[in-house]
Design a protein around this motif. Structure first.
Motif, PDB file in Angstrom:
ATOM      1  N   PRO A 129       8.380   4.326  11.075  1.00 47.82           N
ATOM      2  CA  PRO A 129       9.218   3.691  10.041  1.00 47.82           C
ATOM      3  C   PRO A 129       8.458   2.687   9.176  1.00 47.82           C
ATOM      4  O   PRO A 129       8.703   2.594   7.976  1.00 47.82           O
ATOM      5  N   ASP A 130       7.495   1.964   9.784  1.00 43.38           N
ATOM      6  CA  ASP A 130       6.772   0.957   8.997  1.00 43.38           C
ATOM      7  C   ASP A 130       5.733   1.565   8.051  1.00 43.38           C
ATOM      8  O   ASP A 130       5.075   0.853   7.288  1.00 43.38           O
ATOM      9  N   GLN A 131       5.597   2.891   8.085  1.00 42.07           N
ATOM     10  CA  GLN A 131       4.704   3.572   7.146  1.00 42.07           C
ATOM     11  C   GLN A 131       5.456   4.129   5.934  1.00 42.07           C
ATOM     12  O   GLN A 131       4.854   4.815   5.106  1.00 42.07           O
ATOM     13  N   ILE A 132       6.750   3.845   5.842  1.00 45.22           N
ATOM     14  CA  ILE A 132       7.573   4.407   4.766  1.00 45.22           C
ATOM     15  C   ILE A 132       8.174   3.270   3.953  1.00 45.22           C
ATOM     16  O   ILE A 132       9.014   2.515   4.438  1.00 45.22           O
ATOM     17  N   ASP A 133       7.718   3.129   2.726  1.00 44.51           N
ATOM     18  CA  ASP A 133       8.235   2.112   1.808  1.00 44.51           C
ATOM     19  C   ASP A 133       9.119   2.770   0.749  1.00 44.51           C
ATOM     20  O   ASP A 133       8.967   3.959   0.448  1.00 44.51           O
ATOM     21  N   VAL A 134       9.986   1.963   0.171  1.00 43.84           N
ATOM     22  CA  VAL A 134      10.825   2.410  -0.947  1.00 43.84           C
ATOM     23  C   VAL A 134      10.615   1.441  -2.103  1.00 43.84           C
ATOM     24  O   VAL A 134      10.607   0.217  -1.914  1.00 43.84           O
ATOM     25  N   VAL A 135      10.421   1.978  -3.299  1.00 45.37           N
ATOM     26  CA  VAL A 135      10.322   1.162  -4.497  1.00 45.37           C
ATOM     27  C   VAL A 135      11.249   1.745  -5.558  1.00 45.37           C
ATOM     28  O   VAL A 135      11.394   2.964  -5.666  1.00 45.37           O
ATOM     29  N   VAL A 136      11.918   0.874  -6.302  1.00 42.22           N
ATOM     30  CA  VAL A 136      12.817   1.312  -7.368  1.00 42.22           C
ATOM     31  C   VAL A 136      11.993   1.548  -8.636  1.00 42.22           C
ATOM     32  O   VAL A 136      11.210   0.691  -9.062  1.00 42.22           O
ATOM     33  N   HIS A 137      12.191   2.727  -9.211  1.00 42.02           N
ATOM     34  CA  HIS A 137      11.453   3.146 -10.413  1.00 42.02           C
ATOM     35  C   HIS A 137      12.468   3.800 -11.359  1.00 42.02           C
ATOM     36  O   HIS A 137      12.780   4.984 -11.224  1.00 42.02           O
ATOM     37  N   PRO A 138      13.036   3.029 -12.281  1.00 42.96           N
ATOM     38  CA  PRO A 138      14.196   3.493 -13.053  1.00 42.96           C
ATOM     39  C   PRO A 138      13.969   4.753 -13.882  1.00 42.96           C
ATOM     40  O   PRO A 138      14.911   5.506 -14.116  1.00 42.96           O
ATOM     41  N   GLN A 139      12.735   5.004 -14.307  1.00 45.57           N
ATOM     42  CA  GLN A 139      12.495   6.153 -15.196  1.00 45.57           C
ATOM     43  C   GLN A 139      12.418   7.490 -14.455  1.00 45.57           C
ATOM     44  O   GLN A 139      12.488   8.548 -15.083  1.00 45.57           O
ATOM     45  N   SER A 140      12.254   7.473 -13.128  1.00 46.01           N
ATOM     46  CA  SER A 140      12.149   8.707 -12.319  1.00 46.01           C
ATOM     47  C   SER A 140      11.058   9.643 -12.842  1.00 46.01           C
ATOM     48  O   SER A 140      11.234  10.864 -12.890  1.00 46.01           O
TER      49      SER A 140
END
Length: 392
Positions: free
Chosen positions: A236-247
């Motif tokens: 789990p600690d190898q998986i990050d999420v970042v918000v990127h509005p333009q996709s």
């Protein structure tokens, strides 16, 4: 020089968003693909239309009350017609199938996927709930049968594409991108009053109702985090999420030397569908091309798990392990359905999931039968919880 024979495909969930786009891909490459099986849940009219177009050997309508309608609609053609979930689980084992695209919505996709793997069929996986619910079981079965699982979700396809040629290099971490949905930047006071009409307006992607609501709550990203663990054998600690509005950046891989690889492109699900069905070949397409001039800036920001609690609940379930992701998935399916029928508020979706996580029976090392029992129990508990809400 001889050409490869056509790849013979079963499309489970052919009338949904992924299924219809998969048929577009097949029709664009008649020299590459041949459809053996189409299945649908309720949409008999579209299933008939699709079957007349691509002429599969078999179609299955899950809703048994619509069997006669489908049979009559295809009667002049040499197409076998069956009905019911058990029939779907049976036809995926046909000798003539090379790859099964699992695009059924939700938990219903688990059993047919298992049966396809047992029969040695490669999987193009669009049904993320299969790995969310039973990731350990599915990946063990696939390894034992020598079956490849090709991800169709745009984010996991992006990771897979970044790893081609890198399979011998350890992953330091992956970064899954999220558009942020229609409510990016909003606070809980705003979310308390949102309607299903607002939630169904995704800024970038055209998807089915369930996944669109999941995107708005960030549960879709939470489910993708769980799916990524099993697809790529990560902690789990190898998986990050970042918000990127333009996709535009669909996801990234960071390697042990600090290098990052990203897969980019316009948001179009036909590309990951085509990559999964055609792998290892990249097939020529007429999809629209990305132009940097149209995107002078690409933005990235951290998600807000305190406002969008479903993302944190998914991480919590992944850390706990066992059948907890199965519990989260079942509670979410019930809660989203209730939201779409105005029986629970947008923020109430998280309350239903959290309540189920606290009350459902935890099993540390579940079998398939445990998953079935857990799914049934959680749906009952979630339905009970929804009955206590008063929606204004």
């Amino acid at each position: 020089m001889t050409t490869n024979p056509k790849r013979r495909i079963a499309i489970l969930g052919s009338t949904g968003s992924i299924g219809t786009q998969a048929i577009d891909v097949v029709l664009a490459h008649p020299d590459q693909f041949e459809v053996e099986v189409l299945t649908a849940n309720h949409n008999a009219e579209l299933l008939i239309e699709q079957a007349r177009l691509v002429r599969p050997k078999v179609v299955v309508i899950c809703d048994e009350s619509r069997y006669h309608q489908v049979f009559a609609g295809l009667d002049p053609l040499d197409i076998k017609v069956y009905a019911g979930l058990a029939a779907i689980a049976s036809v995926v084992q046909m000798d003539s199938i090379d790859i099964v695209l699992t695009a059924m919505v939700g938990y219903a996709g688990l059993l047919p996927t298992m049966k396809a793997i047992e029969a040695g069929k490669h999987i193009a996986l669009a049904n993320k709930e299969t790995l969310v619910v039973a990731g350990e079981l599915i990946t063990q079965m696939a390894a034992a049968k020598g079956v490849n699982i090709y991800p169709v979700d745009s984010e996991h396809s992006a990771i897979f594409q970044c790893l081609v040629g890198e399979f011998h290099n350890p992953i330091e971490k992956i970064i899954l991108t999220a558009s942020g949905g229609p409510f990016r930047g909003k606070d809980r006071a705003f979310l308390a009053g949102v309607t299903k009409a607002q939630a169904l307006k995704h800024p970038n992607w055209t998807m089915g109702a369930k996944i669109t609501i999941d995107s708005a709550t960030l549960m879709n990203k939470g489910l993708e985090v769980i799916e990524a663990k099993w697809l790529f054998a990560l902690r789990p600690d190898q998986i990050d999420v970042v918000v990127h509005p333009q996709s535009i950046v669909h996801s990234l891989v960071q390697f042990e030397d600090g290098s990052l690889k990203a897969q980019m492109g316009l948001p179009d699900m036909k590309l990951p569908i085509q990559f999964a069905l055609g792998y290892p070949n990249r097939l020529k397409s007429d999809f629209p091309r990305f132009n940097f001039a149209n995107y002078p800036s690409l933005n990235f920001e951290q998600p807000d798990p305190k406002t969008f609690r479903n993302l944190q609940l998914a991480y919590d379930a992944l850390e706990r392990g066992g059948n907890m992701p199965c519990i989260v998935n079942a509670a979410n399916e019930i809660a989203v359905e209730a939201f779409l029928h105005d029986r629970v508020s947008f923020l109430g979706i998280s309350d239903v999931i959290e309540d189920a996580m606290q009350r459902a029976t935890f099993v540390a090392r579940p079998t398939y039968d445990d998953y079935v029992t857990s799914d049934r129990e959680t749906r009952r508990l979630a339905t009970e919880k929804i009955g206590t809400f008063v929606v204004k």
